[in-house]
Design an enzyme around this catalytic site. Structure first.
Site, PDB file in Angstrom:
ATOM      1  N   HIS A   1       0.851  -1.197   0.000  1.00 18.00           N
ATOM      2  CA  HIS A   1       0.000   0.000   0.000  1.00 18.00           C
ATOM      3  C   HIS A   1       0.889   1.249   0.000  1.00 18.00           C
ATOM      4  O   HIS A   1       1.938   1.264   0.640  1.00 18.00           O
ATOM      5  CB  HIS A   1      -0.923  -0.010   1.215  1.00 18.00           C
ATOM      6  CG  HIS A   1      -2.018   1.001   1.111  1.00 18.00           C
ATOM      7  ND1 HIS A   1      -1.803   2.343   1.335  1.00 18.00           N
ATOM      8  CD2 HIS A   1      -3.322   0.881   0.770  1.00 18.00           C
ATOM      9  CE1 HIS A   1      -2.935   3.006   1.144  1.00 18.00           C
ATOM     10  NE2 HIS A   1      -3.880   2.141   0.801  1.00 18.00           N
TER      11      HIS A   1
ATOM     12  N   GLU B   1      -4.290   2.395  -7.267  1.00 19.60           N
ATOM     13  CA  GLU B   1      -4.618   3.451  -6.315  1.00 19.60           C
ATOM     14  C   GLU B   1      -3.746   4.672  -6.599  1.00 19.60           C
ATOM     15  O   GLU B   1      -2.606   4.769  -6.104  1.00 19.60           O
ATOM     16  CB  GLU B   1      -4.365   2.978  -4.875  1.00 19.60           C
ATOM     17  CG  GLU B   1      -5.259   1.844  -4.433  1.00 19.60           C
ATOM     18  CD  GLU B   1      -5.534   1.882  -2.932  1.00 19.60           C
ATOM     19  OE1 GLU B   1      -6.708   1.966  -2.557  1.00 19.60           O
ATOM     20  OE2 GLU B   1      -4.581   1.859  -2.143  1.00 19.60           O
TER      21      GLU B   1
HETATM   22  P1  13P Z   1      -9.766   6.194   0.701  1.00 21.70           P
HETATM   23  O1  13P Z   1     -10.962   5.425   0.157  1.00 21.70           O
HETATM   24  O2  13P Z   1      -9.961   6.654   2.105  1.00 21.70           O
HETATM   25  O3  13P Z   1      -9.317   7.259  -0.230  1.00 21.70           O
HETATM   26  O4  13P Z   1      -8.564   5.127   0.794  1.00 21.70           O
HETATM   27  C1  13P Z   1      -8.273   4.365  -0.331  1.00 21.70           C
HETATM   28  C2  13P Z   1      -7.239   3.383   0.051  1.00 21.70           C
HETATM   29  O5  13P Z   1      -6.101   3.731   0.310  1.00 21.70           O
HETATM   30  C3  13P Z   1      -7.656   1.977   0.151  1.00 21.70           C
HETATM   31  O6  13P Z   1      -6.572   1.137   0.316  1.00 21.70           O
END
Ligand code: 13P
Length: 255
Positions: A96, A169
């Site tokens: 992540h 992401e």
């Molecule tokens: P948010 O949905 O709070 O932007 O976070 C996304 C995330 O990092 C999921 O792993």
């Protein structure tokens, strides 16, 4: 009820403790009874066992937020893939961007973690990739995605039905309150799929990979993402801490 192949993964991050995680799991257990598709919650490590017990036979699966690449040994503070399986996890988030930022995780580590997890056919890695704002602004996103995929997955043997999830992401959208434009996500997912096709061949990509989006998804903006090409689900942070909100997100995606 027939299953769709869409997946929603709730990443609770370090935002709630043991008590709150249990309360939320109980609410979700009731709410998600009739939903098709795969729904996964990823609590903090300390809450995994209790949340797992609460969710037993609920159809909601358990995931972890991180893993180490060795199976056992003198690695203070770490948790192995085998231990996650023992705790009832079916999924684990790897690499992540918050870990890359605050714990200096790099793609060599992410590669080792992914490889270790793939030794367990019943544990699915959720490998996070995504560009930062500077890379996006200077048109380097495509290369960044290509490079991160290469570094994380090159040389891995994908056998049988081992599932791998790639979570796109974009770092600049995480926690910002604003998701990226769905068309932009669709484009990035296409780049990811084409790169994976090059690396593993289309047959394996179709059979073993899912590509999901994460970054400020909520019940309002999720509708714009439904039905996009190459979008197999969502990785949700903030909105997953509210049972009603995440239920609406899941309902929109798994309709
Ligand atoms: P948010 O949905 O709070 O932007 O976070 C996304 C995330 O990092 C999921 O792993």
């Amino acid at each position: 009820m027939a299953k769709t192949d869409k997946i929603i993964i709730a990443n609770w991050k370090m935002k709630i403790g043991i008590d709150e995680s249990l309360k939320l799991a109980k609410k979700l257990k009731t709410k998600f009874k009739s939903l098709k598709g795969e729904f996964v919650v990823c609590p903090n490590f300390l809450s995994l066992l209790e949340v797992g017990k609460t969710l037993k036979a609920s159809g909601i699966d358990l995931g972890a937020q991180d893993v180490f690449w060795e199976e056992n040994g003198a690695y203070t503070g770490e948790i192995s893939p085998e231990m996650l399986v023992e705790a009832g996890c079916k999924y684990v988030i790897i690499g992540h961007s918050e870990r890359r930022k605050f714990l200096m995780e790099n793609y060599e580590m992410i590669h080792k973690e992914t490889k270790a997890v793939m030794n367990h056919e019943d544990l699915t890695p959720v490998v996070c990739i995504g560009e930062n704002w500077d890379e996006r602004k200077t048109d380097r996103r495509d290369f960044v995605l290509f490079d991160q995929l290469q570094q994380a997955l090159s040389g891995l043997d994908i056998v049988g039905n081992q599932q791998i999830i790639i979570a796109y992401e974009p770092i600049w959208a995480i926690g910002s309150g604003t998701a990226i434009e769905p068309t932009e996500a669709e484009y990035a997912h296409k780049i990811i799929r084409l790169t994976l096709n090059d690396m593993f061949g289309m047959k394996i990509v179709n059979n073993n990979f899912k590509i999901i989006y994460g970054g400020s998804i909520n019940s309002k903006n999720v509708k714009g993402f439904v039905g996009l090409d190459n979008l197999d689900g969502m990785l949700v942070g903030g909105a997953s801490l509210d049972a009603d909100e995440i239920f609406k997100v899941a309902k929109a995606v798994m309709r």
